[in-house]
Design an enzyme around this catalytic site. Structure first.
Site, PDB file in Angstrom:
ATOM      1  N   ASN A  80       1.378   3.977   1.588  1.00  0.00           N
ATOM      2  CA  ASN A  80       0.616   2.944   0.885  1.00  0.00           C
ATOM      3  C   ASN A  80       1.617   1.931   0.337  1.00  0.00           C
ATOM      4  O   ASN A  80       2.337   2.221  -0.606  1.00  0.00           O
ATOM      5  CB  ASN A  80      -0.183   3.612  -0.253  1.00  0.00           C
ATOM      6  CG  ASN A  80      -0.839   2.604  -1.175  1.00  0.00           C
ATOM      7  OD1 ASN A  80      -0.942   1.425  -0.849  1.00  0.00           O
ATOM      8  ND2 ASN A  80      -1.282   3.074  -2.333  1.00  0.00           N
ATOM      9  N   TRP A  81       1.636   0.759   0.957  1.00  0.00           N
ATOM     10  CA  TRP A  81       2.647  -0.242   0.578  1.00  0.00           C
ATOM     11  C   TRP A  81       2.266  -1.035  -0.668  1.00  0.00           C
ATOM     12  O   TRP A  81       3.042  -1.858  -1.143  1.00  0.00           O
ATOM     13  CB  TRP A  81       2.891  -1.200   1.747  1.00  0.00           C
ATOM     14  CG  TRP A  81       3.672  -0.572   2.867  1.00  0.00           C
ATOM     15  CD1 TRP A  81       4.247   0.663   2.876  1.00  0.00           C
ATOM     16  CD2 TRP A  81       3.953  -1.164   4.150  1.00  0.00           C
ATOM     17  NE1 TRP A  81       4.882   0.878   4.079  1.00  0.00           N
ATOM     18  CE2 TRP A  81       4.716  -0.231   4.875  1.00  0.00           C
ATOM     19  CE3 TRP A  81       3.646  -2.389   4.740  1.00  0.00           C
ATOM     20  CZ2 TRP A  81       5.174  -0.484   6.181  1.00  0.00           C
ATOM     21  CZ3 TRP A  81       4.091  -2.644   6.022  1.00  0.00           C
ATOM     22  CH2 TRP A  81       4.846  -1.709   6.736  1.00  0.00           C
ATOM     23  N   LYS A  82       1.059  -0.871  -1.147  1.00  0.00           N
ATOM     24  CA  LYS A  82       0.605  -1.594  -2.354  1.00  0.00           C
ATOM     25  C   LYS A  82       0.901  -3.095  -2.188  1.00  0.00           C
ATOM     26  O   LYS A  82       0.772  -3.614  -1.081  1.00  0.00           O
ATOM     27  CB  LYS A  82       1.258  -0.990  -3.602  1.00  0.00           C
ATOM     28  CG  LYS A  82       1.105   0.540  -3.624  1.00  0.00           C
ATOM     29  CD  LYS A  82       1.486   1.167  -4.916  1.00  0.00           C
ATOM     30  CE  LYS A  82       1.314   2.683  -4.800  1.00  0.00           C
ATOM     31  NZ  LYS A  82       1.481   3.366  -6.058  1.00  0.00           N
TER      32      LYS A  82
ATOM     33  N   HIS B 140      -8.284   4.288  -4.937  1.00  0.00           N
ATOM     34  CA  HIS B 140      -6.909   4.565  -5.356  1.00  0.00           C
ATOM     35  C   HIS B 140      -6.813   4.432  -6.876  1.00  0.00           C
ATOM     36  O   HIS B 140      -7.507   3.618  -7.486  1.00  0.00           O
ATOM     37  CB  HIS B 140      -5.947   3.582  -4.675  1.00  0.00           C
ATOM     38  CG  HIS B 140      -4.521   3.892  -4.973  1.00  0.00           C
ATOM     39  ND1 HIS B 140      -3.888   3.428  -6.097  1.00  0.00           N
ATOM     40  CD2 HIS B 140      -3.628   4.674  -4.327  1.00  0.00           C
ATOM     41  CE1 HIS B 140      -2.650   3.912  -6.114  1.00  0.00           C
ATOM     42  NE2 HIS B 140      -2.465   4.656  -5.047  1.00  0.00           N
TER      43      HIS B 140
ATOM     44  N   GLU C 136      -4.845   2.968  -8.788  1.00  0.00           N
ATOM     45  CA  GLU C 136      -4.621   1.618  -9.334  1.00  0.00           C
ATOM     46  C   GLU C 136      -5.901   0.788  -9.286  1.00  0.00           C
ATOM     47  O   GLU C 136      -6.127  -0.069 -10.145  1.00  0.00           O
ATOM     48  CB  GLU C 136      -3.464   0.939  -8.580  1.00  0.00           C
ATOM     49  CG  GLU C 136      -2.135   1.526  -9.037  1.00  0.00           C
ATOM     50  CD  GLU C 136      -1.105   1.717  -7.945  1.00  0.00           C
ATOM     51  OE1 GLU C 136      -1.161   1.008  -6.926  1.00  0.00           O
ATOM     52  OE2 GLU C 136      -0.238   2.605  -8.110  1.00  0.00           O
TER      53      GLU C 136
ATOM     54  N   GLU D  72      -4.333  12.526  -5.848  1.00  0.00           N
ATOM     55  CA  GLU D  72      -3.203  11.809  -6.419  1.00  0.00           C
ATOM     56  C   GLU D  72      -3.325  11.829  -7.943  1.00  0.00           C
ATOM     57  O   GLU D  72      -4.013  10.980  -8.522  1.00  0.00           O
ATOM     58  CB  GLU D  72      -3.195  10.360  -5.938  1.00  0.00           C
ATOM     59  CG  GLU D  72      -3.002  10.222  -4.452  1.00  0.00           C
ATOM     60  CD  GLU D  72      -2.424   8.858  -4.103  1.00  0.00           C
ATOM     61  OE1 GLU D  72      -1.354   8.818  -3.486  1.00  0.00           O
ATOM     62  OE2 GLU D  72      -3.025   7.849  -4.485  1.00  0.00           O
TER      63      GLU D  72
ATOM     64  N   GLY E  76       4.105   6.817  -9.061  1.00  0.00           N
ATOM     65  CA  GLY E  76       5.133   5.845  -9.419  1.00  0.00           C
ATOM     66  C   GLY E  76       5.941   6.233 -10.644  1.00  0.00           C
ATOM     67  O   GLY E  76       6.657   5.399 -11.206  1.00  0.00           O
TER      68      GLY E  76
ATOM     69  N   SER F   5       4.668  10.281  -6.245  1.00  0.00           N
ATOM     70  CA  SER F   5       6.132  10.445  -6.260  1.00  0.00           C
ATOM     71  C   SER F   5       6.651  11.365  -5.154  1.00  0.00           C
ATOM     72  O   SER F   5       7.581  12.134  -5.381  1.00  0.00           O
ATOM     73  CB  SER F   5       6.604  10.904  -7.640  1.00  0.00           C
ATOM     74  OG  SER F   5       6.300   9.914  -8.616  1.00  0.00           O
TER      75      SER F   5
ATOM     76  N   GLY G  33       3.757   6.301  -1.709  1.00  0.00           N
ATOM     77  CA  GLY G  33       3.808   4.922  -2.171  1.00  0.00           C
ATOM     78  C   GLY G  33       5.213   4.365  -2.030  1.00  0.00           C
ATOM     79  O   GLY G  33       5.661   4.009  -0.938  1.00  0.00           O
ATOM     80  N   GLY G  34       5.950   4.327  -3.131  1.00  0.00           N
ATOM     81  CA  GLY G  34       7.276   3.696  -3.176  1.00  0.00           C
ATOM     82  C   GLY G  34       8.208   4.108  -2.041  1.00  0.00           C
ATOM     83  O   GLY G  34       8.873   3.254  -1.430  1.00  0.00           O
TER      84      GLY G  34
HETATM   85  P1  PGA Z   1       4.104   6.767  -5.353  1.00  0.00           P
HETATM   86  O1  PGA Z   1       2.619   6.234  -5.057  1.00  0.00           O
HETATM   87  O2  PGA Z   1       4.514   7.583  -4.134  1.00  0.00           O
HETATM   88  O3  PGA Z   1       4.934   5.527  -5.517  1.00  0.00           O
HETATM   89  O4  PGA Z   1       4.042   7.604  -6.566  1.00  0.00           O
HETATM   90  C1  PGA Z   1       1.662   7.023  -4.401  1.00  0.00           C
HETATM   91  C2  PGA Z   1       0.376   6.256  -4.255  1.00  0.00           C
HETATM   92  O5  PGA Z   1       0.021   5.500  -5.154  1.00  0.00           O
HETATM   93  O6  PGA Z   1      -0.325   6.366  -3.220  1.00  0.00           O
END
Ligand code: PGA
Length: 247
Positions: free
Chosen positions: A7-9, A93, A95, A163, A169, A209, A230-231
């Site tokens: 997930n590149w956000k 998600h 966020e 999640e 994050g 994470s 994510g990251g």
């Molecule tokens: P993260 O994000 O790996 O940066 O914690 C995961 C996500 O939001 O899908």
């Protein structure tokens, strides 16, 4: 067999998305793994149609609106995302829920339109740290699953991602025991809604994470069928290391 999703956000515009593809070593990833990348809306079409995209790298959209078209400035629909090359849609998600105030009912509407548009929904669920401290993990994730369950079960295919909000994050990861508890809770509910063999084929991904160093341990946890990253998915090398470590 595992599903490894990135997930590149709000990262990687169209040119960076293409650079990622050029750098990503798909041959380092066991052929039994399924790969999905969720780029930004602006990068989705470029990524989906890029010559250098190996067909193993599938594309999904991070969010859609619940109507199919209309006067909704700034929004995009599931059918547009499909037309642009998406095969999957991330819905609910953390966020979206906690930064943008998306409600359970809105995630339900979004899953409905995603399923009727022919995209594969990936429903994200997860508790906040306050909810975890209050012993509400099971209640929260089941509530978030429940609202979309009828729609999900009517789809030819769907995925669920657990999640925990406090792990996204933050560098903090759920322990394999935490993941097993949450994933097992979700699996049991799916078994009630579907036949047990069918429920066992619904991939339940862990996200929060995930890094090359913890991917293997998390994948070994019971009922963890894949990872939503994510990251650490932004860098082609670390994403392929995660996929390779996933078994
Ligand atoms: P993260 O994000 O790996 O940066 O914690 C995961 C996500 O939001 O899908």
């Amino acid at each position: 067999m595992a599903v490894i999703a990135g997930n590149w956000k709000m990262h990687h515009g169209p040119n960076e998305a293409l650079d990622f593809l050029s750098d990503f070593d798909v041959d380092a990833v066991p052929s039994s793994h399924e790969l999905i990348v969720f780029p930004s809306n602006l990068s989705l079409h470029a990524l989906a149609t890029a010559e250098q995209r190996d067909s193993r790298v599938q594309v999904g959209v991070q969010n859609v609106y619940w109507e199919d078209s209309g006067a909704f400035t700034g929004e995009i629909s599931a059918s547009m995302a499909k037309d642009a090359g998406a095969a999957f849609a991330l819905i609910g998600h953390s966020e979206r829920r906690h930064v943008f105030g998306e409600t359970d009912l809105q995630t339900q509407w979004k899953v409905d339109i995603v399923v009727s548009s022919g995209l594969v929904p990936v429903l994200c669920v997860g508790e906040t740290i306050e909810e975890r401290k209050a012993g509400l993990v099971e209640e929260v994730i089941l509530r978030q699953l429940e609202v979309a369950l009828d729609s999900l079960c009517s789809a030819p295919r769907f995925l669920v991602a657990y999640e925990p909000v406090w792990a996204i994050g933050t560098g903090e990861t759920a322990t394999p025991e935490d993941a097993t508890f949450a994933h097992g809770t979700l699996r049991r509910r799916l078994e009630q809604a579907l036949s047990a063999p069918h429920a066992s084929r619904v991939p339940i991904l862990y996200g929060g994470s995930v890094k090359p160093g913890n991917a293997a341990e998390l994948m070994e946890a019971r009922d963890v069928d894949g990872l939503l990253v994510g990251g650490a998915s932004l860098d082609a090398t670390s994403f392929s290391q995660i996929a390779a470590a996933a078994g």
